[in-house]
Design an enzyme around this catalytic site. Structure first.
Site, PDB file in Angstrom:
ATOM      1  N   TYR A 141       0.819  -1.215   0.000  1.00 14.54           N
ATOM      2  CA  TYR A 141       0.000   0.000   0.000  1.00 14.54           C
ATOM      3  C   TYR A 141       0.853   1.265   0.000  1.00 14.54           C
ATOM      4  O   TYR A 141       0.411   2.314  -0.483  1.00 14.54           O
ATOM      5  CB  TYR A 141      -0.907   0.025   1.237  1.00 14.54           C
ATOM      6  N   ASP A 224      -3.197 -18.029  -0.142  1.00 17.97           N
ATOM      7  CA  ASP A 224      -4.242 -18.691  -0.944  1.00 17.97           C
ATOM      8  C   ASP A 224      -4.915 -19.791  -0.130  1.00 17.97           C
ATOM      9  O   ASP A 224      -6.137 -19.936  -0.129  1.00 17.97           O
ATOM     10  CB  ASP A 224      -3.668 -19.221  -2.273  1.00 17.97           C
ATOM     11  N   ASP A 248      -6.372  -6.869   4.080  1.00 19.14           N
ATOM     12  CA  ASP A 248      -7.524  -6.184   3.483  1.00 19.14           C
ATOM     13  C   ASP A 248      -8.473  -7.225   2.894  1.00 19.14           C
ATOM     14  O   ASP A 248      -9.687  -7.207   3.141  1.00 19.14           O
ATOM     15  CB  ASP A 248      -7.023  -5.236   2.386  1.00 19.14           C
TER      16      ASP A 248
HETATM   17  C1  IPM Z   1     -10.355  -1.132   4.222  1.00 15.79           C
HETATM   18  C2  IPM Z   1     -10.661  -0.487   2.896  1.00 15.79           C
HETATM   19  C3  IPM Z   1      -9.518   0.440   2.540  1.00 15.79           C
HETATM   20  C4  IPM Z   1      -8.265  -0.388   2.407  1.00 15.79           C
HETATM   21  C5  IPM Z   1      -9.750   1.317   1.310  1.00 15.79           C
HETATM   22  C6  IPM Z   1     -11.025   2.113   1.394  1.00 15.79           C
HETATM   23  C7  IPM Z   1      -8.573   2.212   1.031  1.00 15.79           C
HETATM   24  O1  IPM Z   1     -10.883  -1.448   1.931  1.00 15.79           O
HETATM   25  O2  IPM Z   1     -10.216  -0.407   5.228  1.00 15.79           O
HETATM   26  O3  IPM Z   1     -10.278  -2.358   4.273  1.00 15.79           O
HETATM   27  O4  IPM Z   1      -7.994  -0.943   1.336  1.00 15.79           O
HETATM   28  O5  IPM Z   1      -7.533  -0.502   3.389  1.00 15.79           O
HETATM   29 MG    MG Z   2     -10.941  -3.421   2.677  1.00 13.90          MG
END
Ligand code: IPM
Ligand code: MG
Length: 359
Positions: A141, A224, A248
């Site tokens: 990220y 996976d 995520d």
């Molecule tokens: C989460 C969301 C966020 C992320 C987005 C909105 C940037 O999906 O908090 O899980 O990817 O972290």
């Molecule tokens: Mg998310």
């Protein structure tokens, strides 16, 4: 001294669900001695519309000064065409990294009353209680370099960097092991060590850390396989620790085991338990403003805030049991509705929780 809570309702259903959590906090203020001061700020698309940026300077300043932040959701169709640097999501990511909220706790807990709401068989999910510990300020990220470049051939190429340093892995590892000590003493570390060097290091560091927690049983799983095991036999998990992107994805998957993503809170903490609290779900623009959304994930996020940042475990438990009580009463928003139950709106659900707490 009263603690400072910054409310960031954000976009879509954000304002209506945060309003319900505020009603709950207000009743705790008047009936249960909760000493907080609430102020409100703009983030996401709302921030962009008002100040030209999803994380206006004033919001970042207020966030730094606050003891805790309660956020609704960000994003929506309206802002999808914006440049990625000013998309609503950047507001959220900026808060996470600017405040060093590296530890994201996402519990997937099945309220027994909702066993039928899951798309999985009740026997697979009943009693489910998983804590996903997701690293939140590193990994792919935030890794540099990143971007879209044009090659000599004229073809465009997108690229990101998946990077973790040992210290980042260690600090999230400690959070996971310490959480496991208070639970069933099992940690499953999820990686892709068969392919990615960065997670080979992740696995090595987690294995080393486990020596400091002899009572905790550490296992490793490729991502996976973890995705598959979560739907095959989710009850094998206690604490799952993983990097930003895997966390995520797996946390959305885990949420559906509990019936609805509308039930799941989350906490994002720094090293001193200052935190940002938000429902695990998104801004749901399709139902925004219709009084249909489930406010319970946000109310439960407020409970986590009481526990981790406001030092009021007693009130956190009260809120959690009030939520359980309204489910016992048969009240359901659309996302968790099943036959024979009473369908209620966002505000009715919030009020029902308030009524239990006001008793
Ligand atoms: C989460 C969301 C966020 C992320 C987005 C909105 C940037 O999906 O908090 O899980 O990817 O972290
Ligand atoms: Mg998310």
């Amino acid at each position: 001294m009263s603690k400072k809570v910054l409310l960031l309702p954000g976009d879509g259903i954000g304002p209506e669900i945060v309003a319900q959590a505020v009603k709950v906090l207000d009743v705790l203020k008047s009936n249960h001695g909760l000493d907080i001061e609430m102020t409100e700020g703009l983030v996401g698309g709302a921030g962009y519309d008002a100040a030209g940026h999803p994380l206006p300077e004033a919001t970042m300043q207020a966030a730094k000064e606050a003891d805790a932040i309660l956020l609704g959701a960000v994003g929506g169709y309206k802002w999808e065409a914006l440049d990625i640097s000013v998309r609503p999501e950047k507001g959220l990511l900026g808060l996470r990294s600017g405040l060093q909220l590296f530890a994201n706790l996402r519990p997937a807990f099945l309220y027994p009353q909702l066993a039928d709401a899951s798309t999985l068989k009740p026997e697979v999910v009943s009693g489910l209680d998983i804590l996903i510990v997701r690293e939140l300020t590193g990994g792919i990220y935030f890794g540099q370099p990143r971007g879209i470049r044009t090659l000599d051939s004229g073809e465009r190429q997108g690229y990101n960097t998946y990077v973790y340093s040992e210290s980042e892995i260690k600090r999230i590892g400690h959070v996971a092991f310490q959480a496991a000590m208070k639970r069933n003493k099992k940690v499953c570390s999820v990686d892709k060590a068969n392919v990615l060097e960065v997670t080979e290091l992740w696995r090595e560091v987690m294995t080393g850390l486990a020596k400091e927690y002899p009572e905790v049983e550490l296992s490793h799983m490729y991502v996976d396989n973890a995705a598959m095991q979560l739907v095959r036999n989710p009850k094998q998990f206690d604490v799952v620790v993983t990097g930003n992107m895997f966390g995520d994805i797996l946390s959305d998957e885990a949420s559906m085991l509990t019936g609805s993503i509308g039930m799941l809170p989350s906490a994002s903490l720094d090293a001193n338990n200052k935190g940002m609290y938000e429902p695990s779900h998104g801004s749901a623009p399709d139902i925004a403003g219709k009084n249909l959304a489930n406010p319970l994930a946000t109310i439960l996020s407020a409970a986590m805030m009481l526990r981790y940042s406001l030092g009021r475990e007693d009130l956190a438990l009260k809120v959690e049991s009030a939520v359980s009580e309204v489910l016992d009463q048969g009240l359901r928003t659309g996302d968790i509705y099943s036959e024979g139950m009473t369908k209620v709106s966002t505000s009715e659900m919030g009020q029902a929780v308030v009524n239990v707490l006001a008793k």
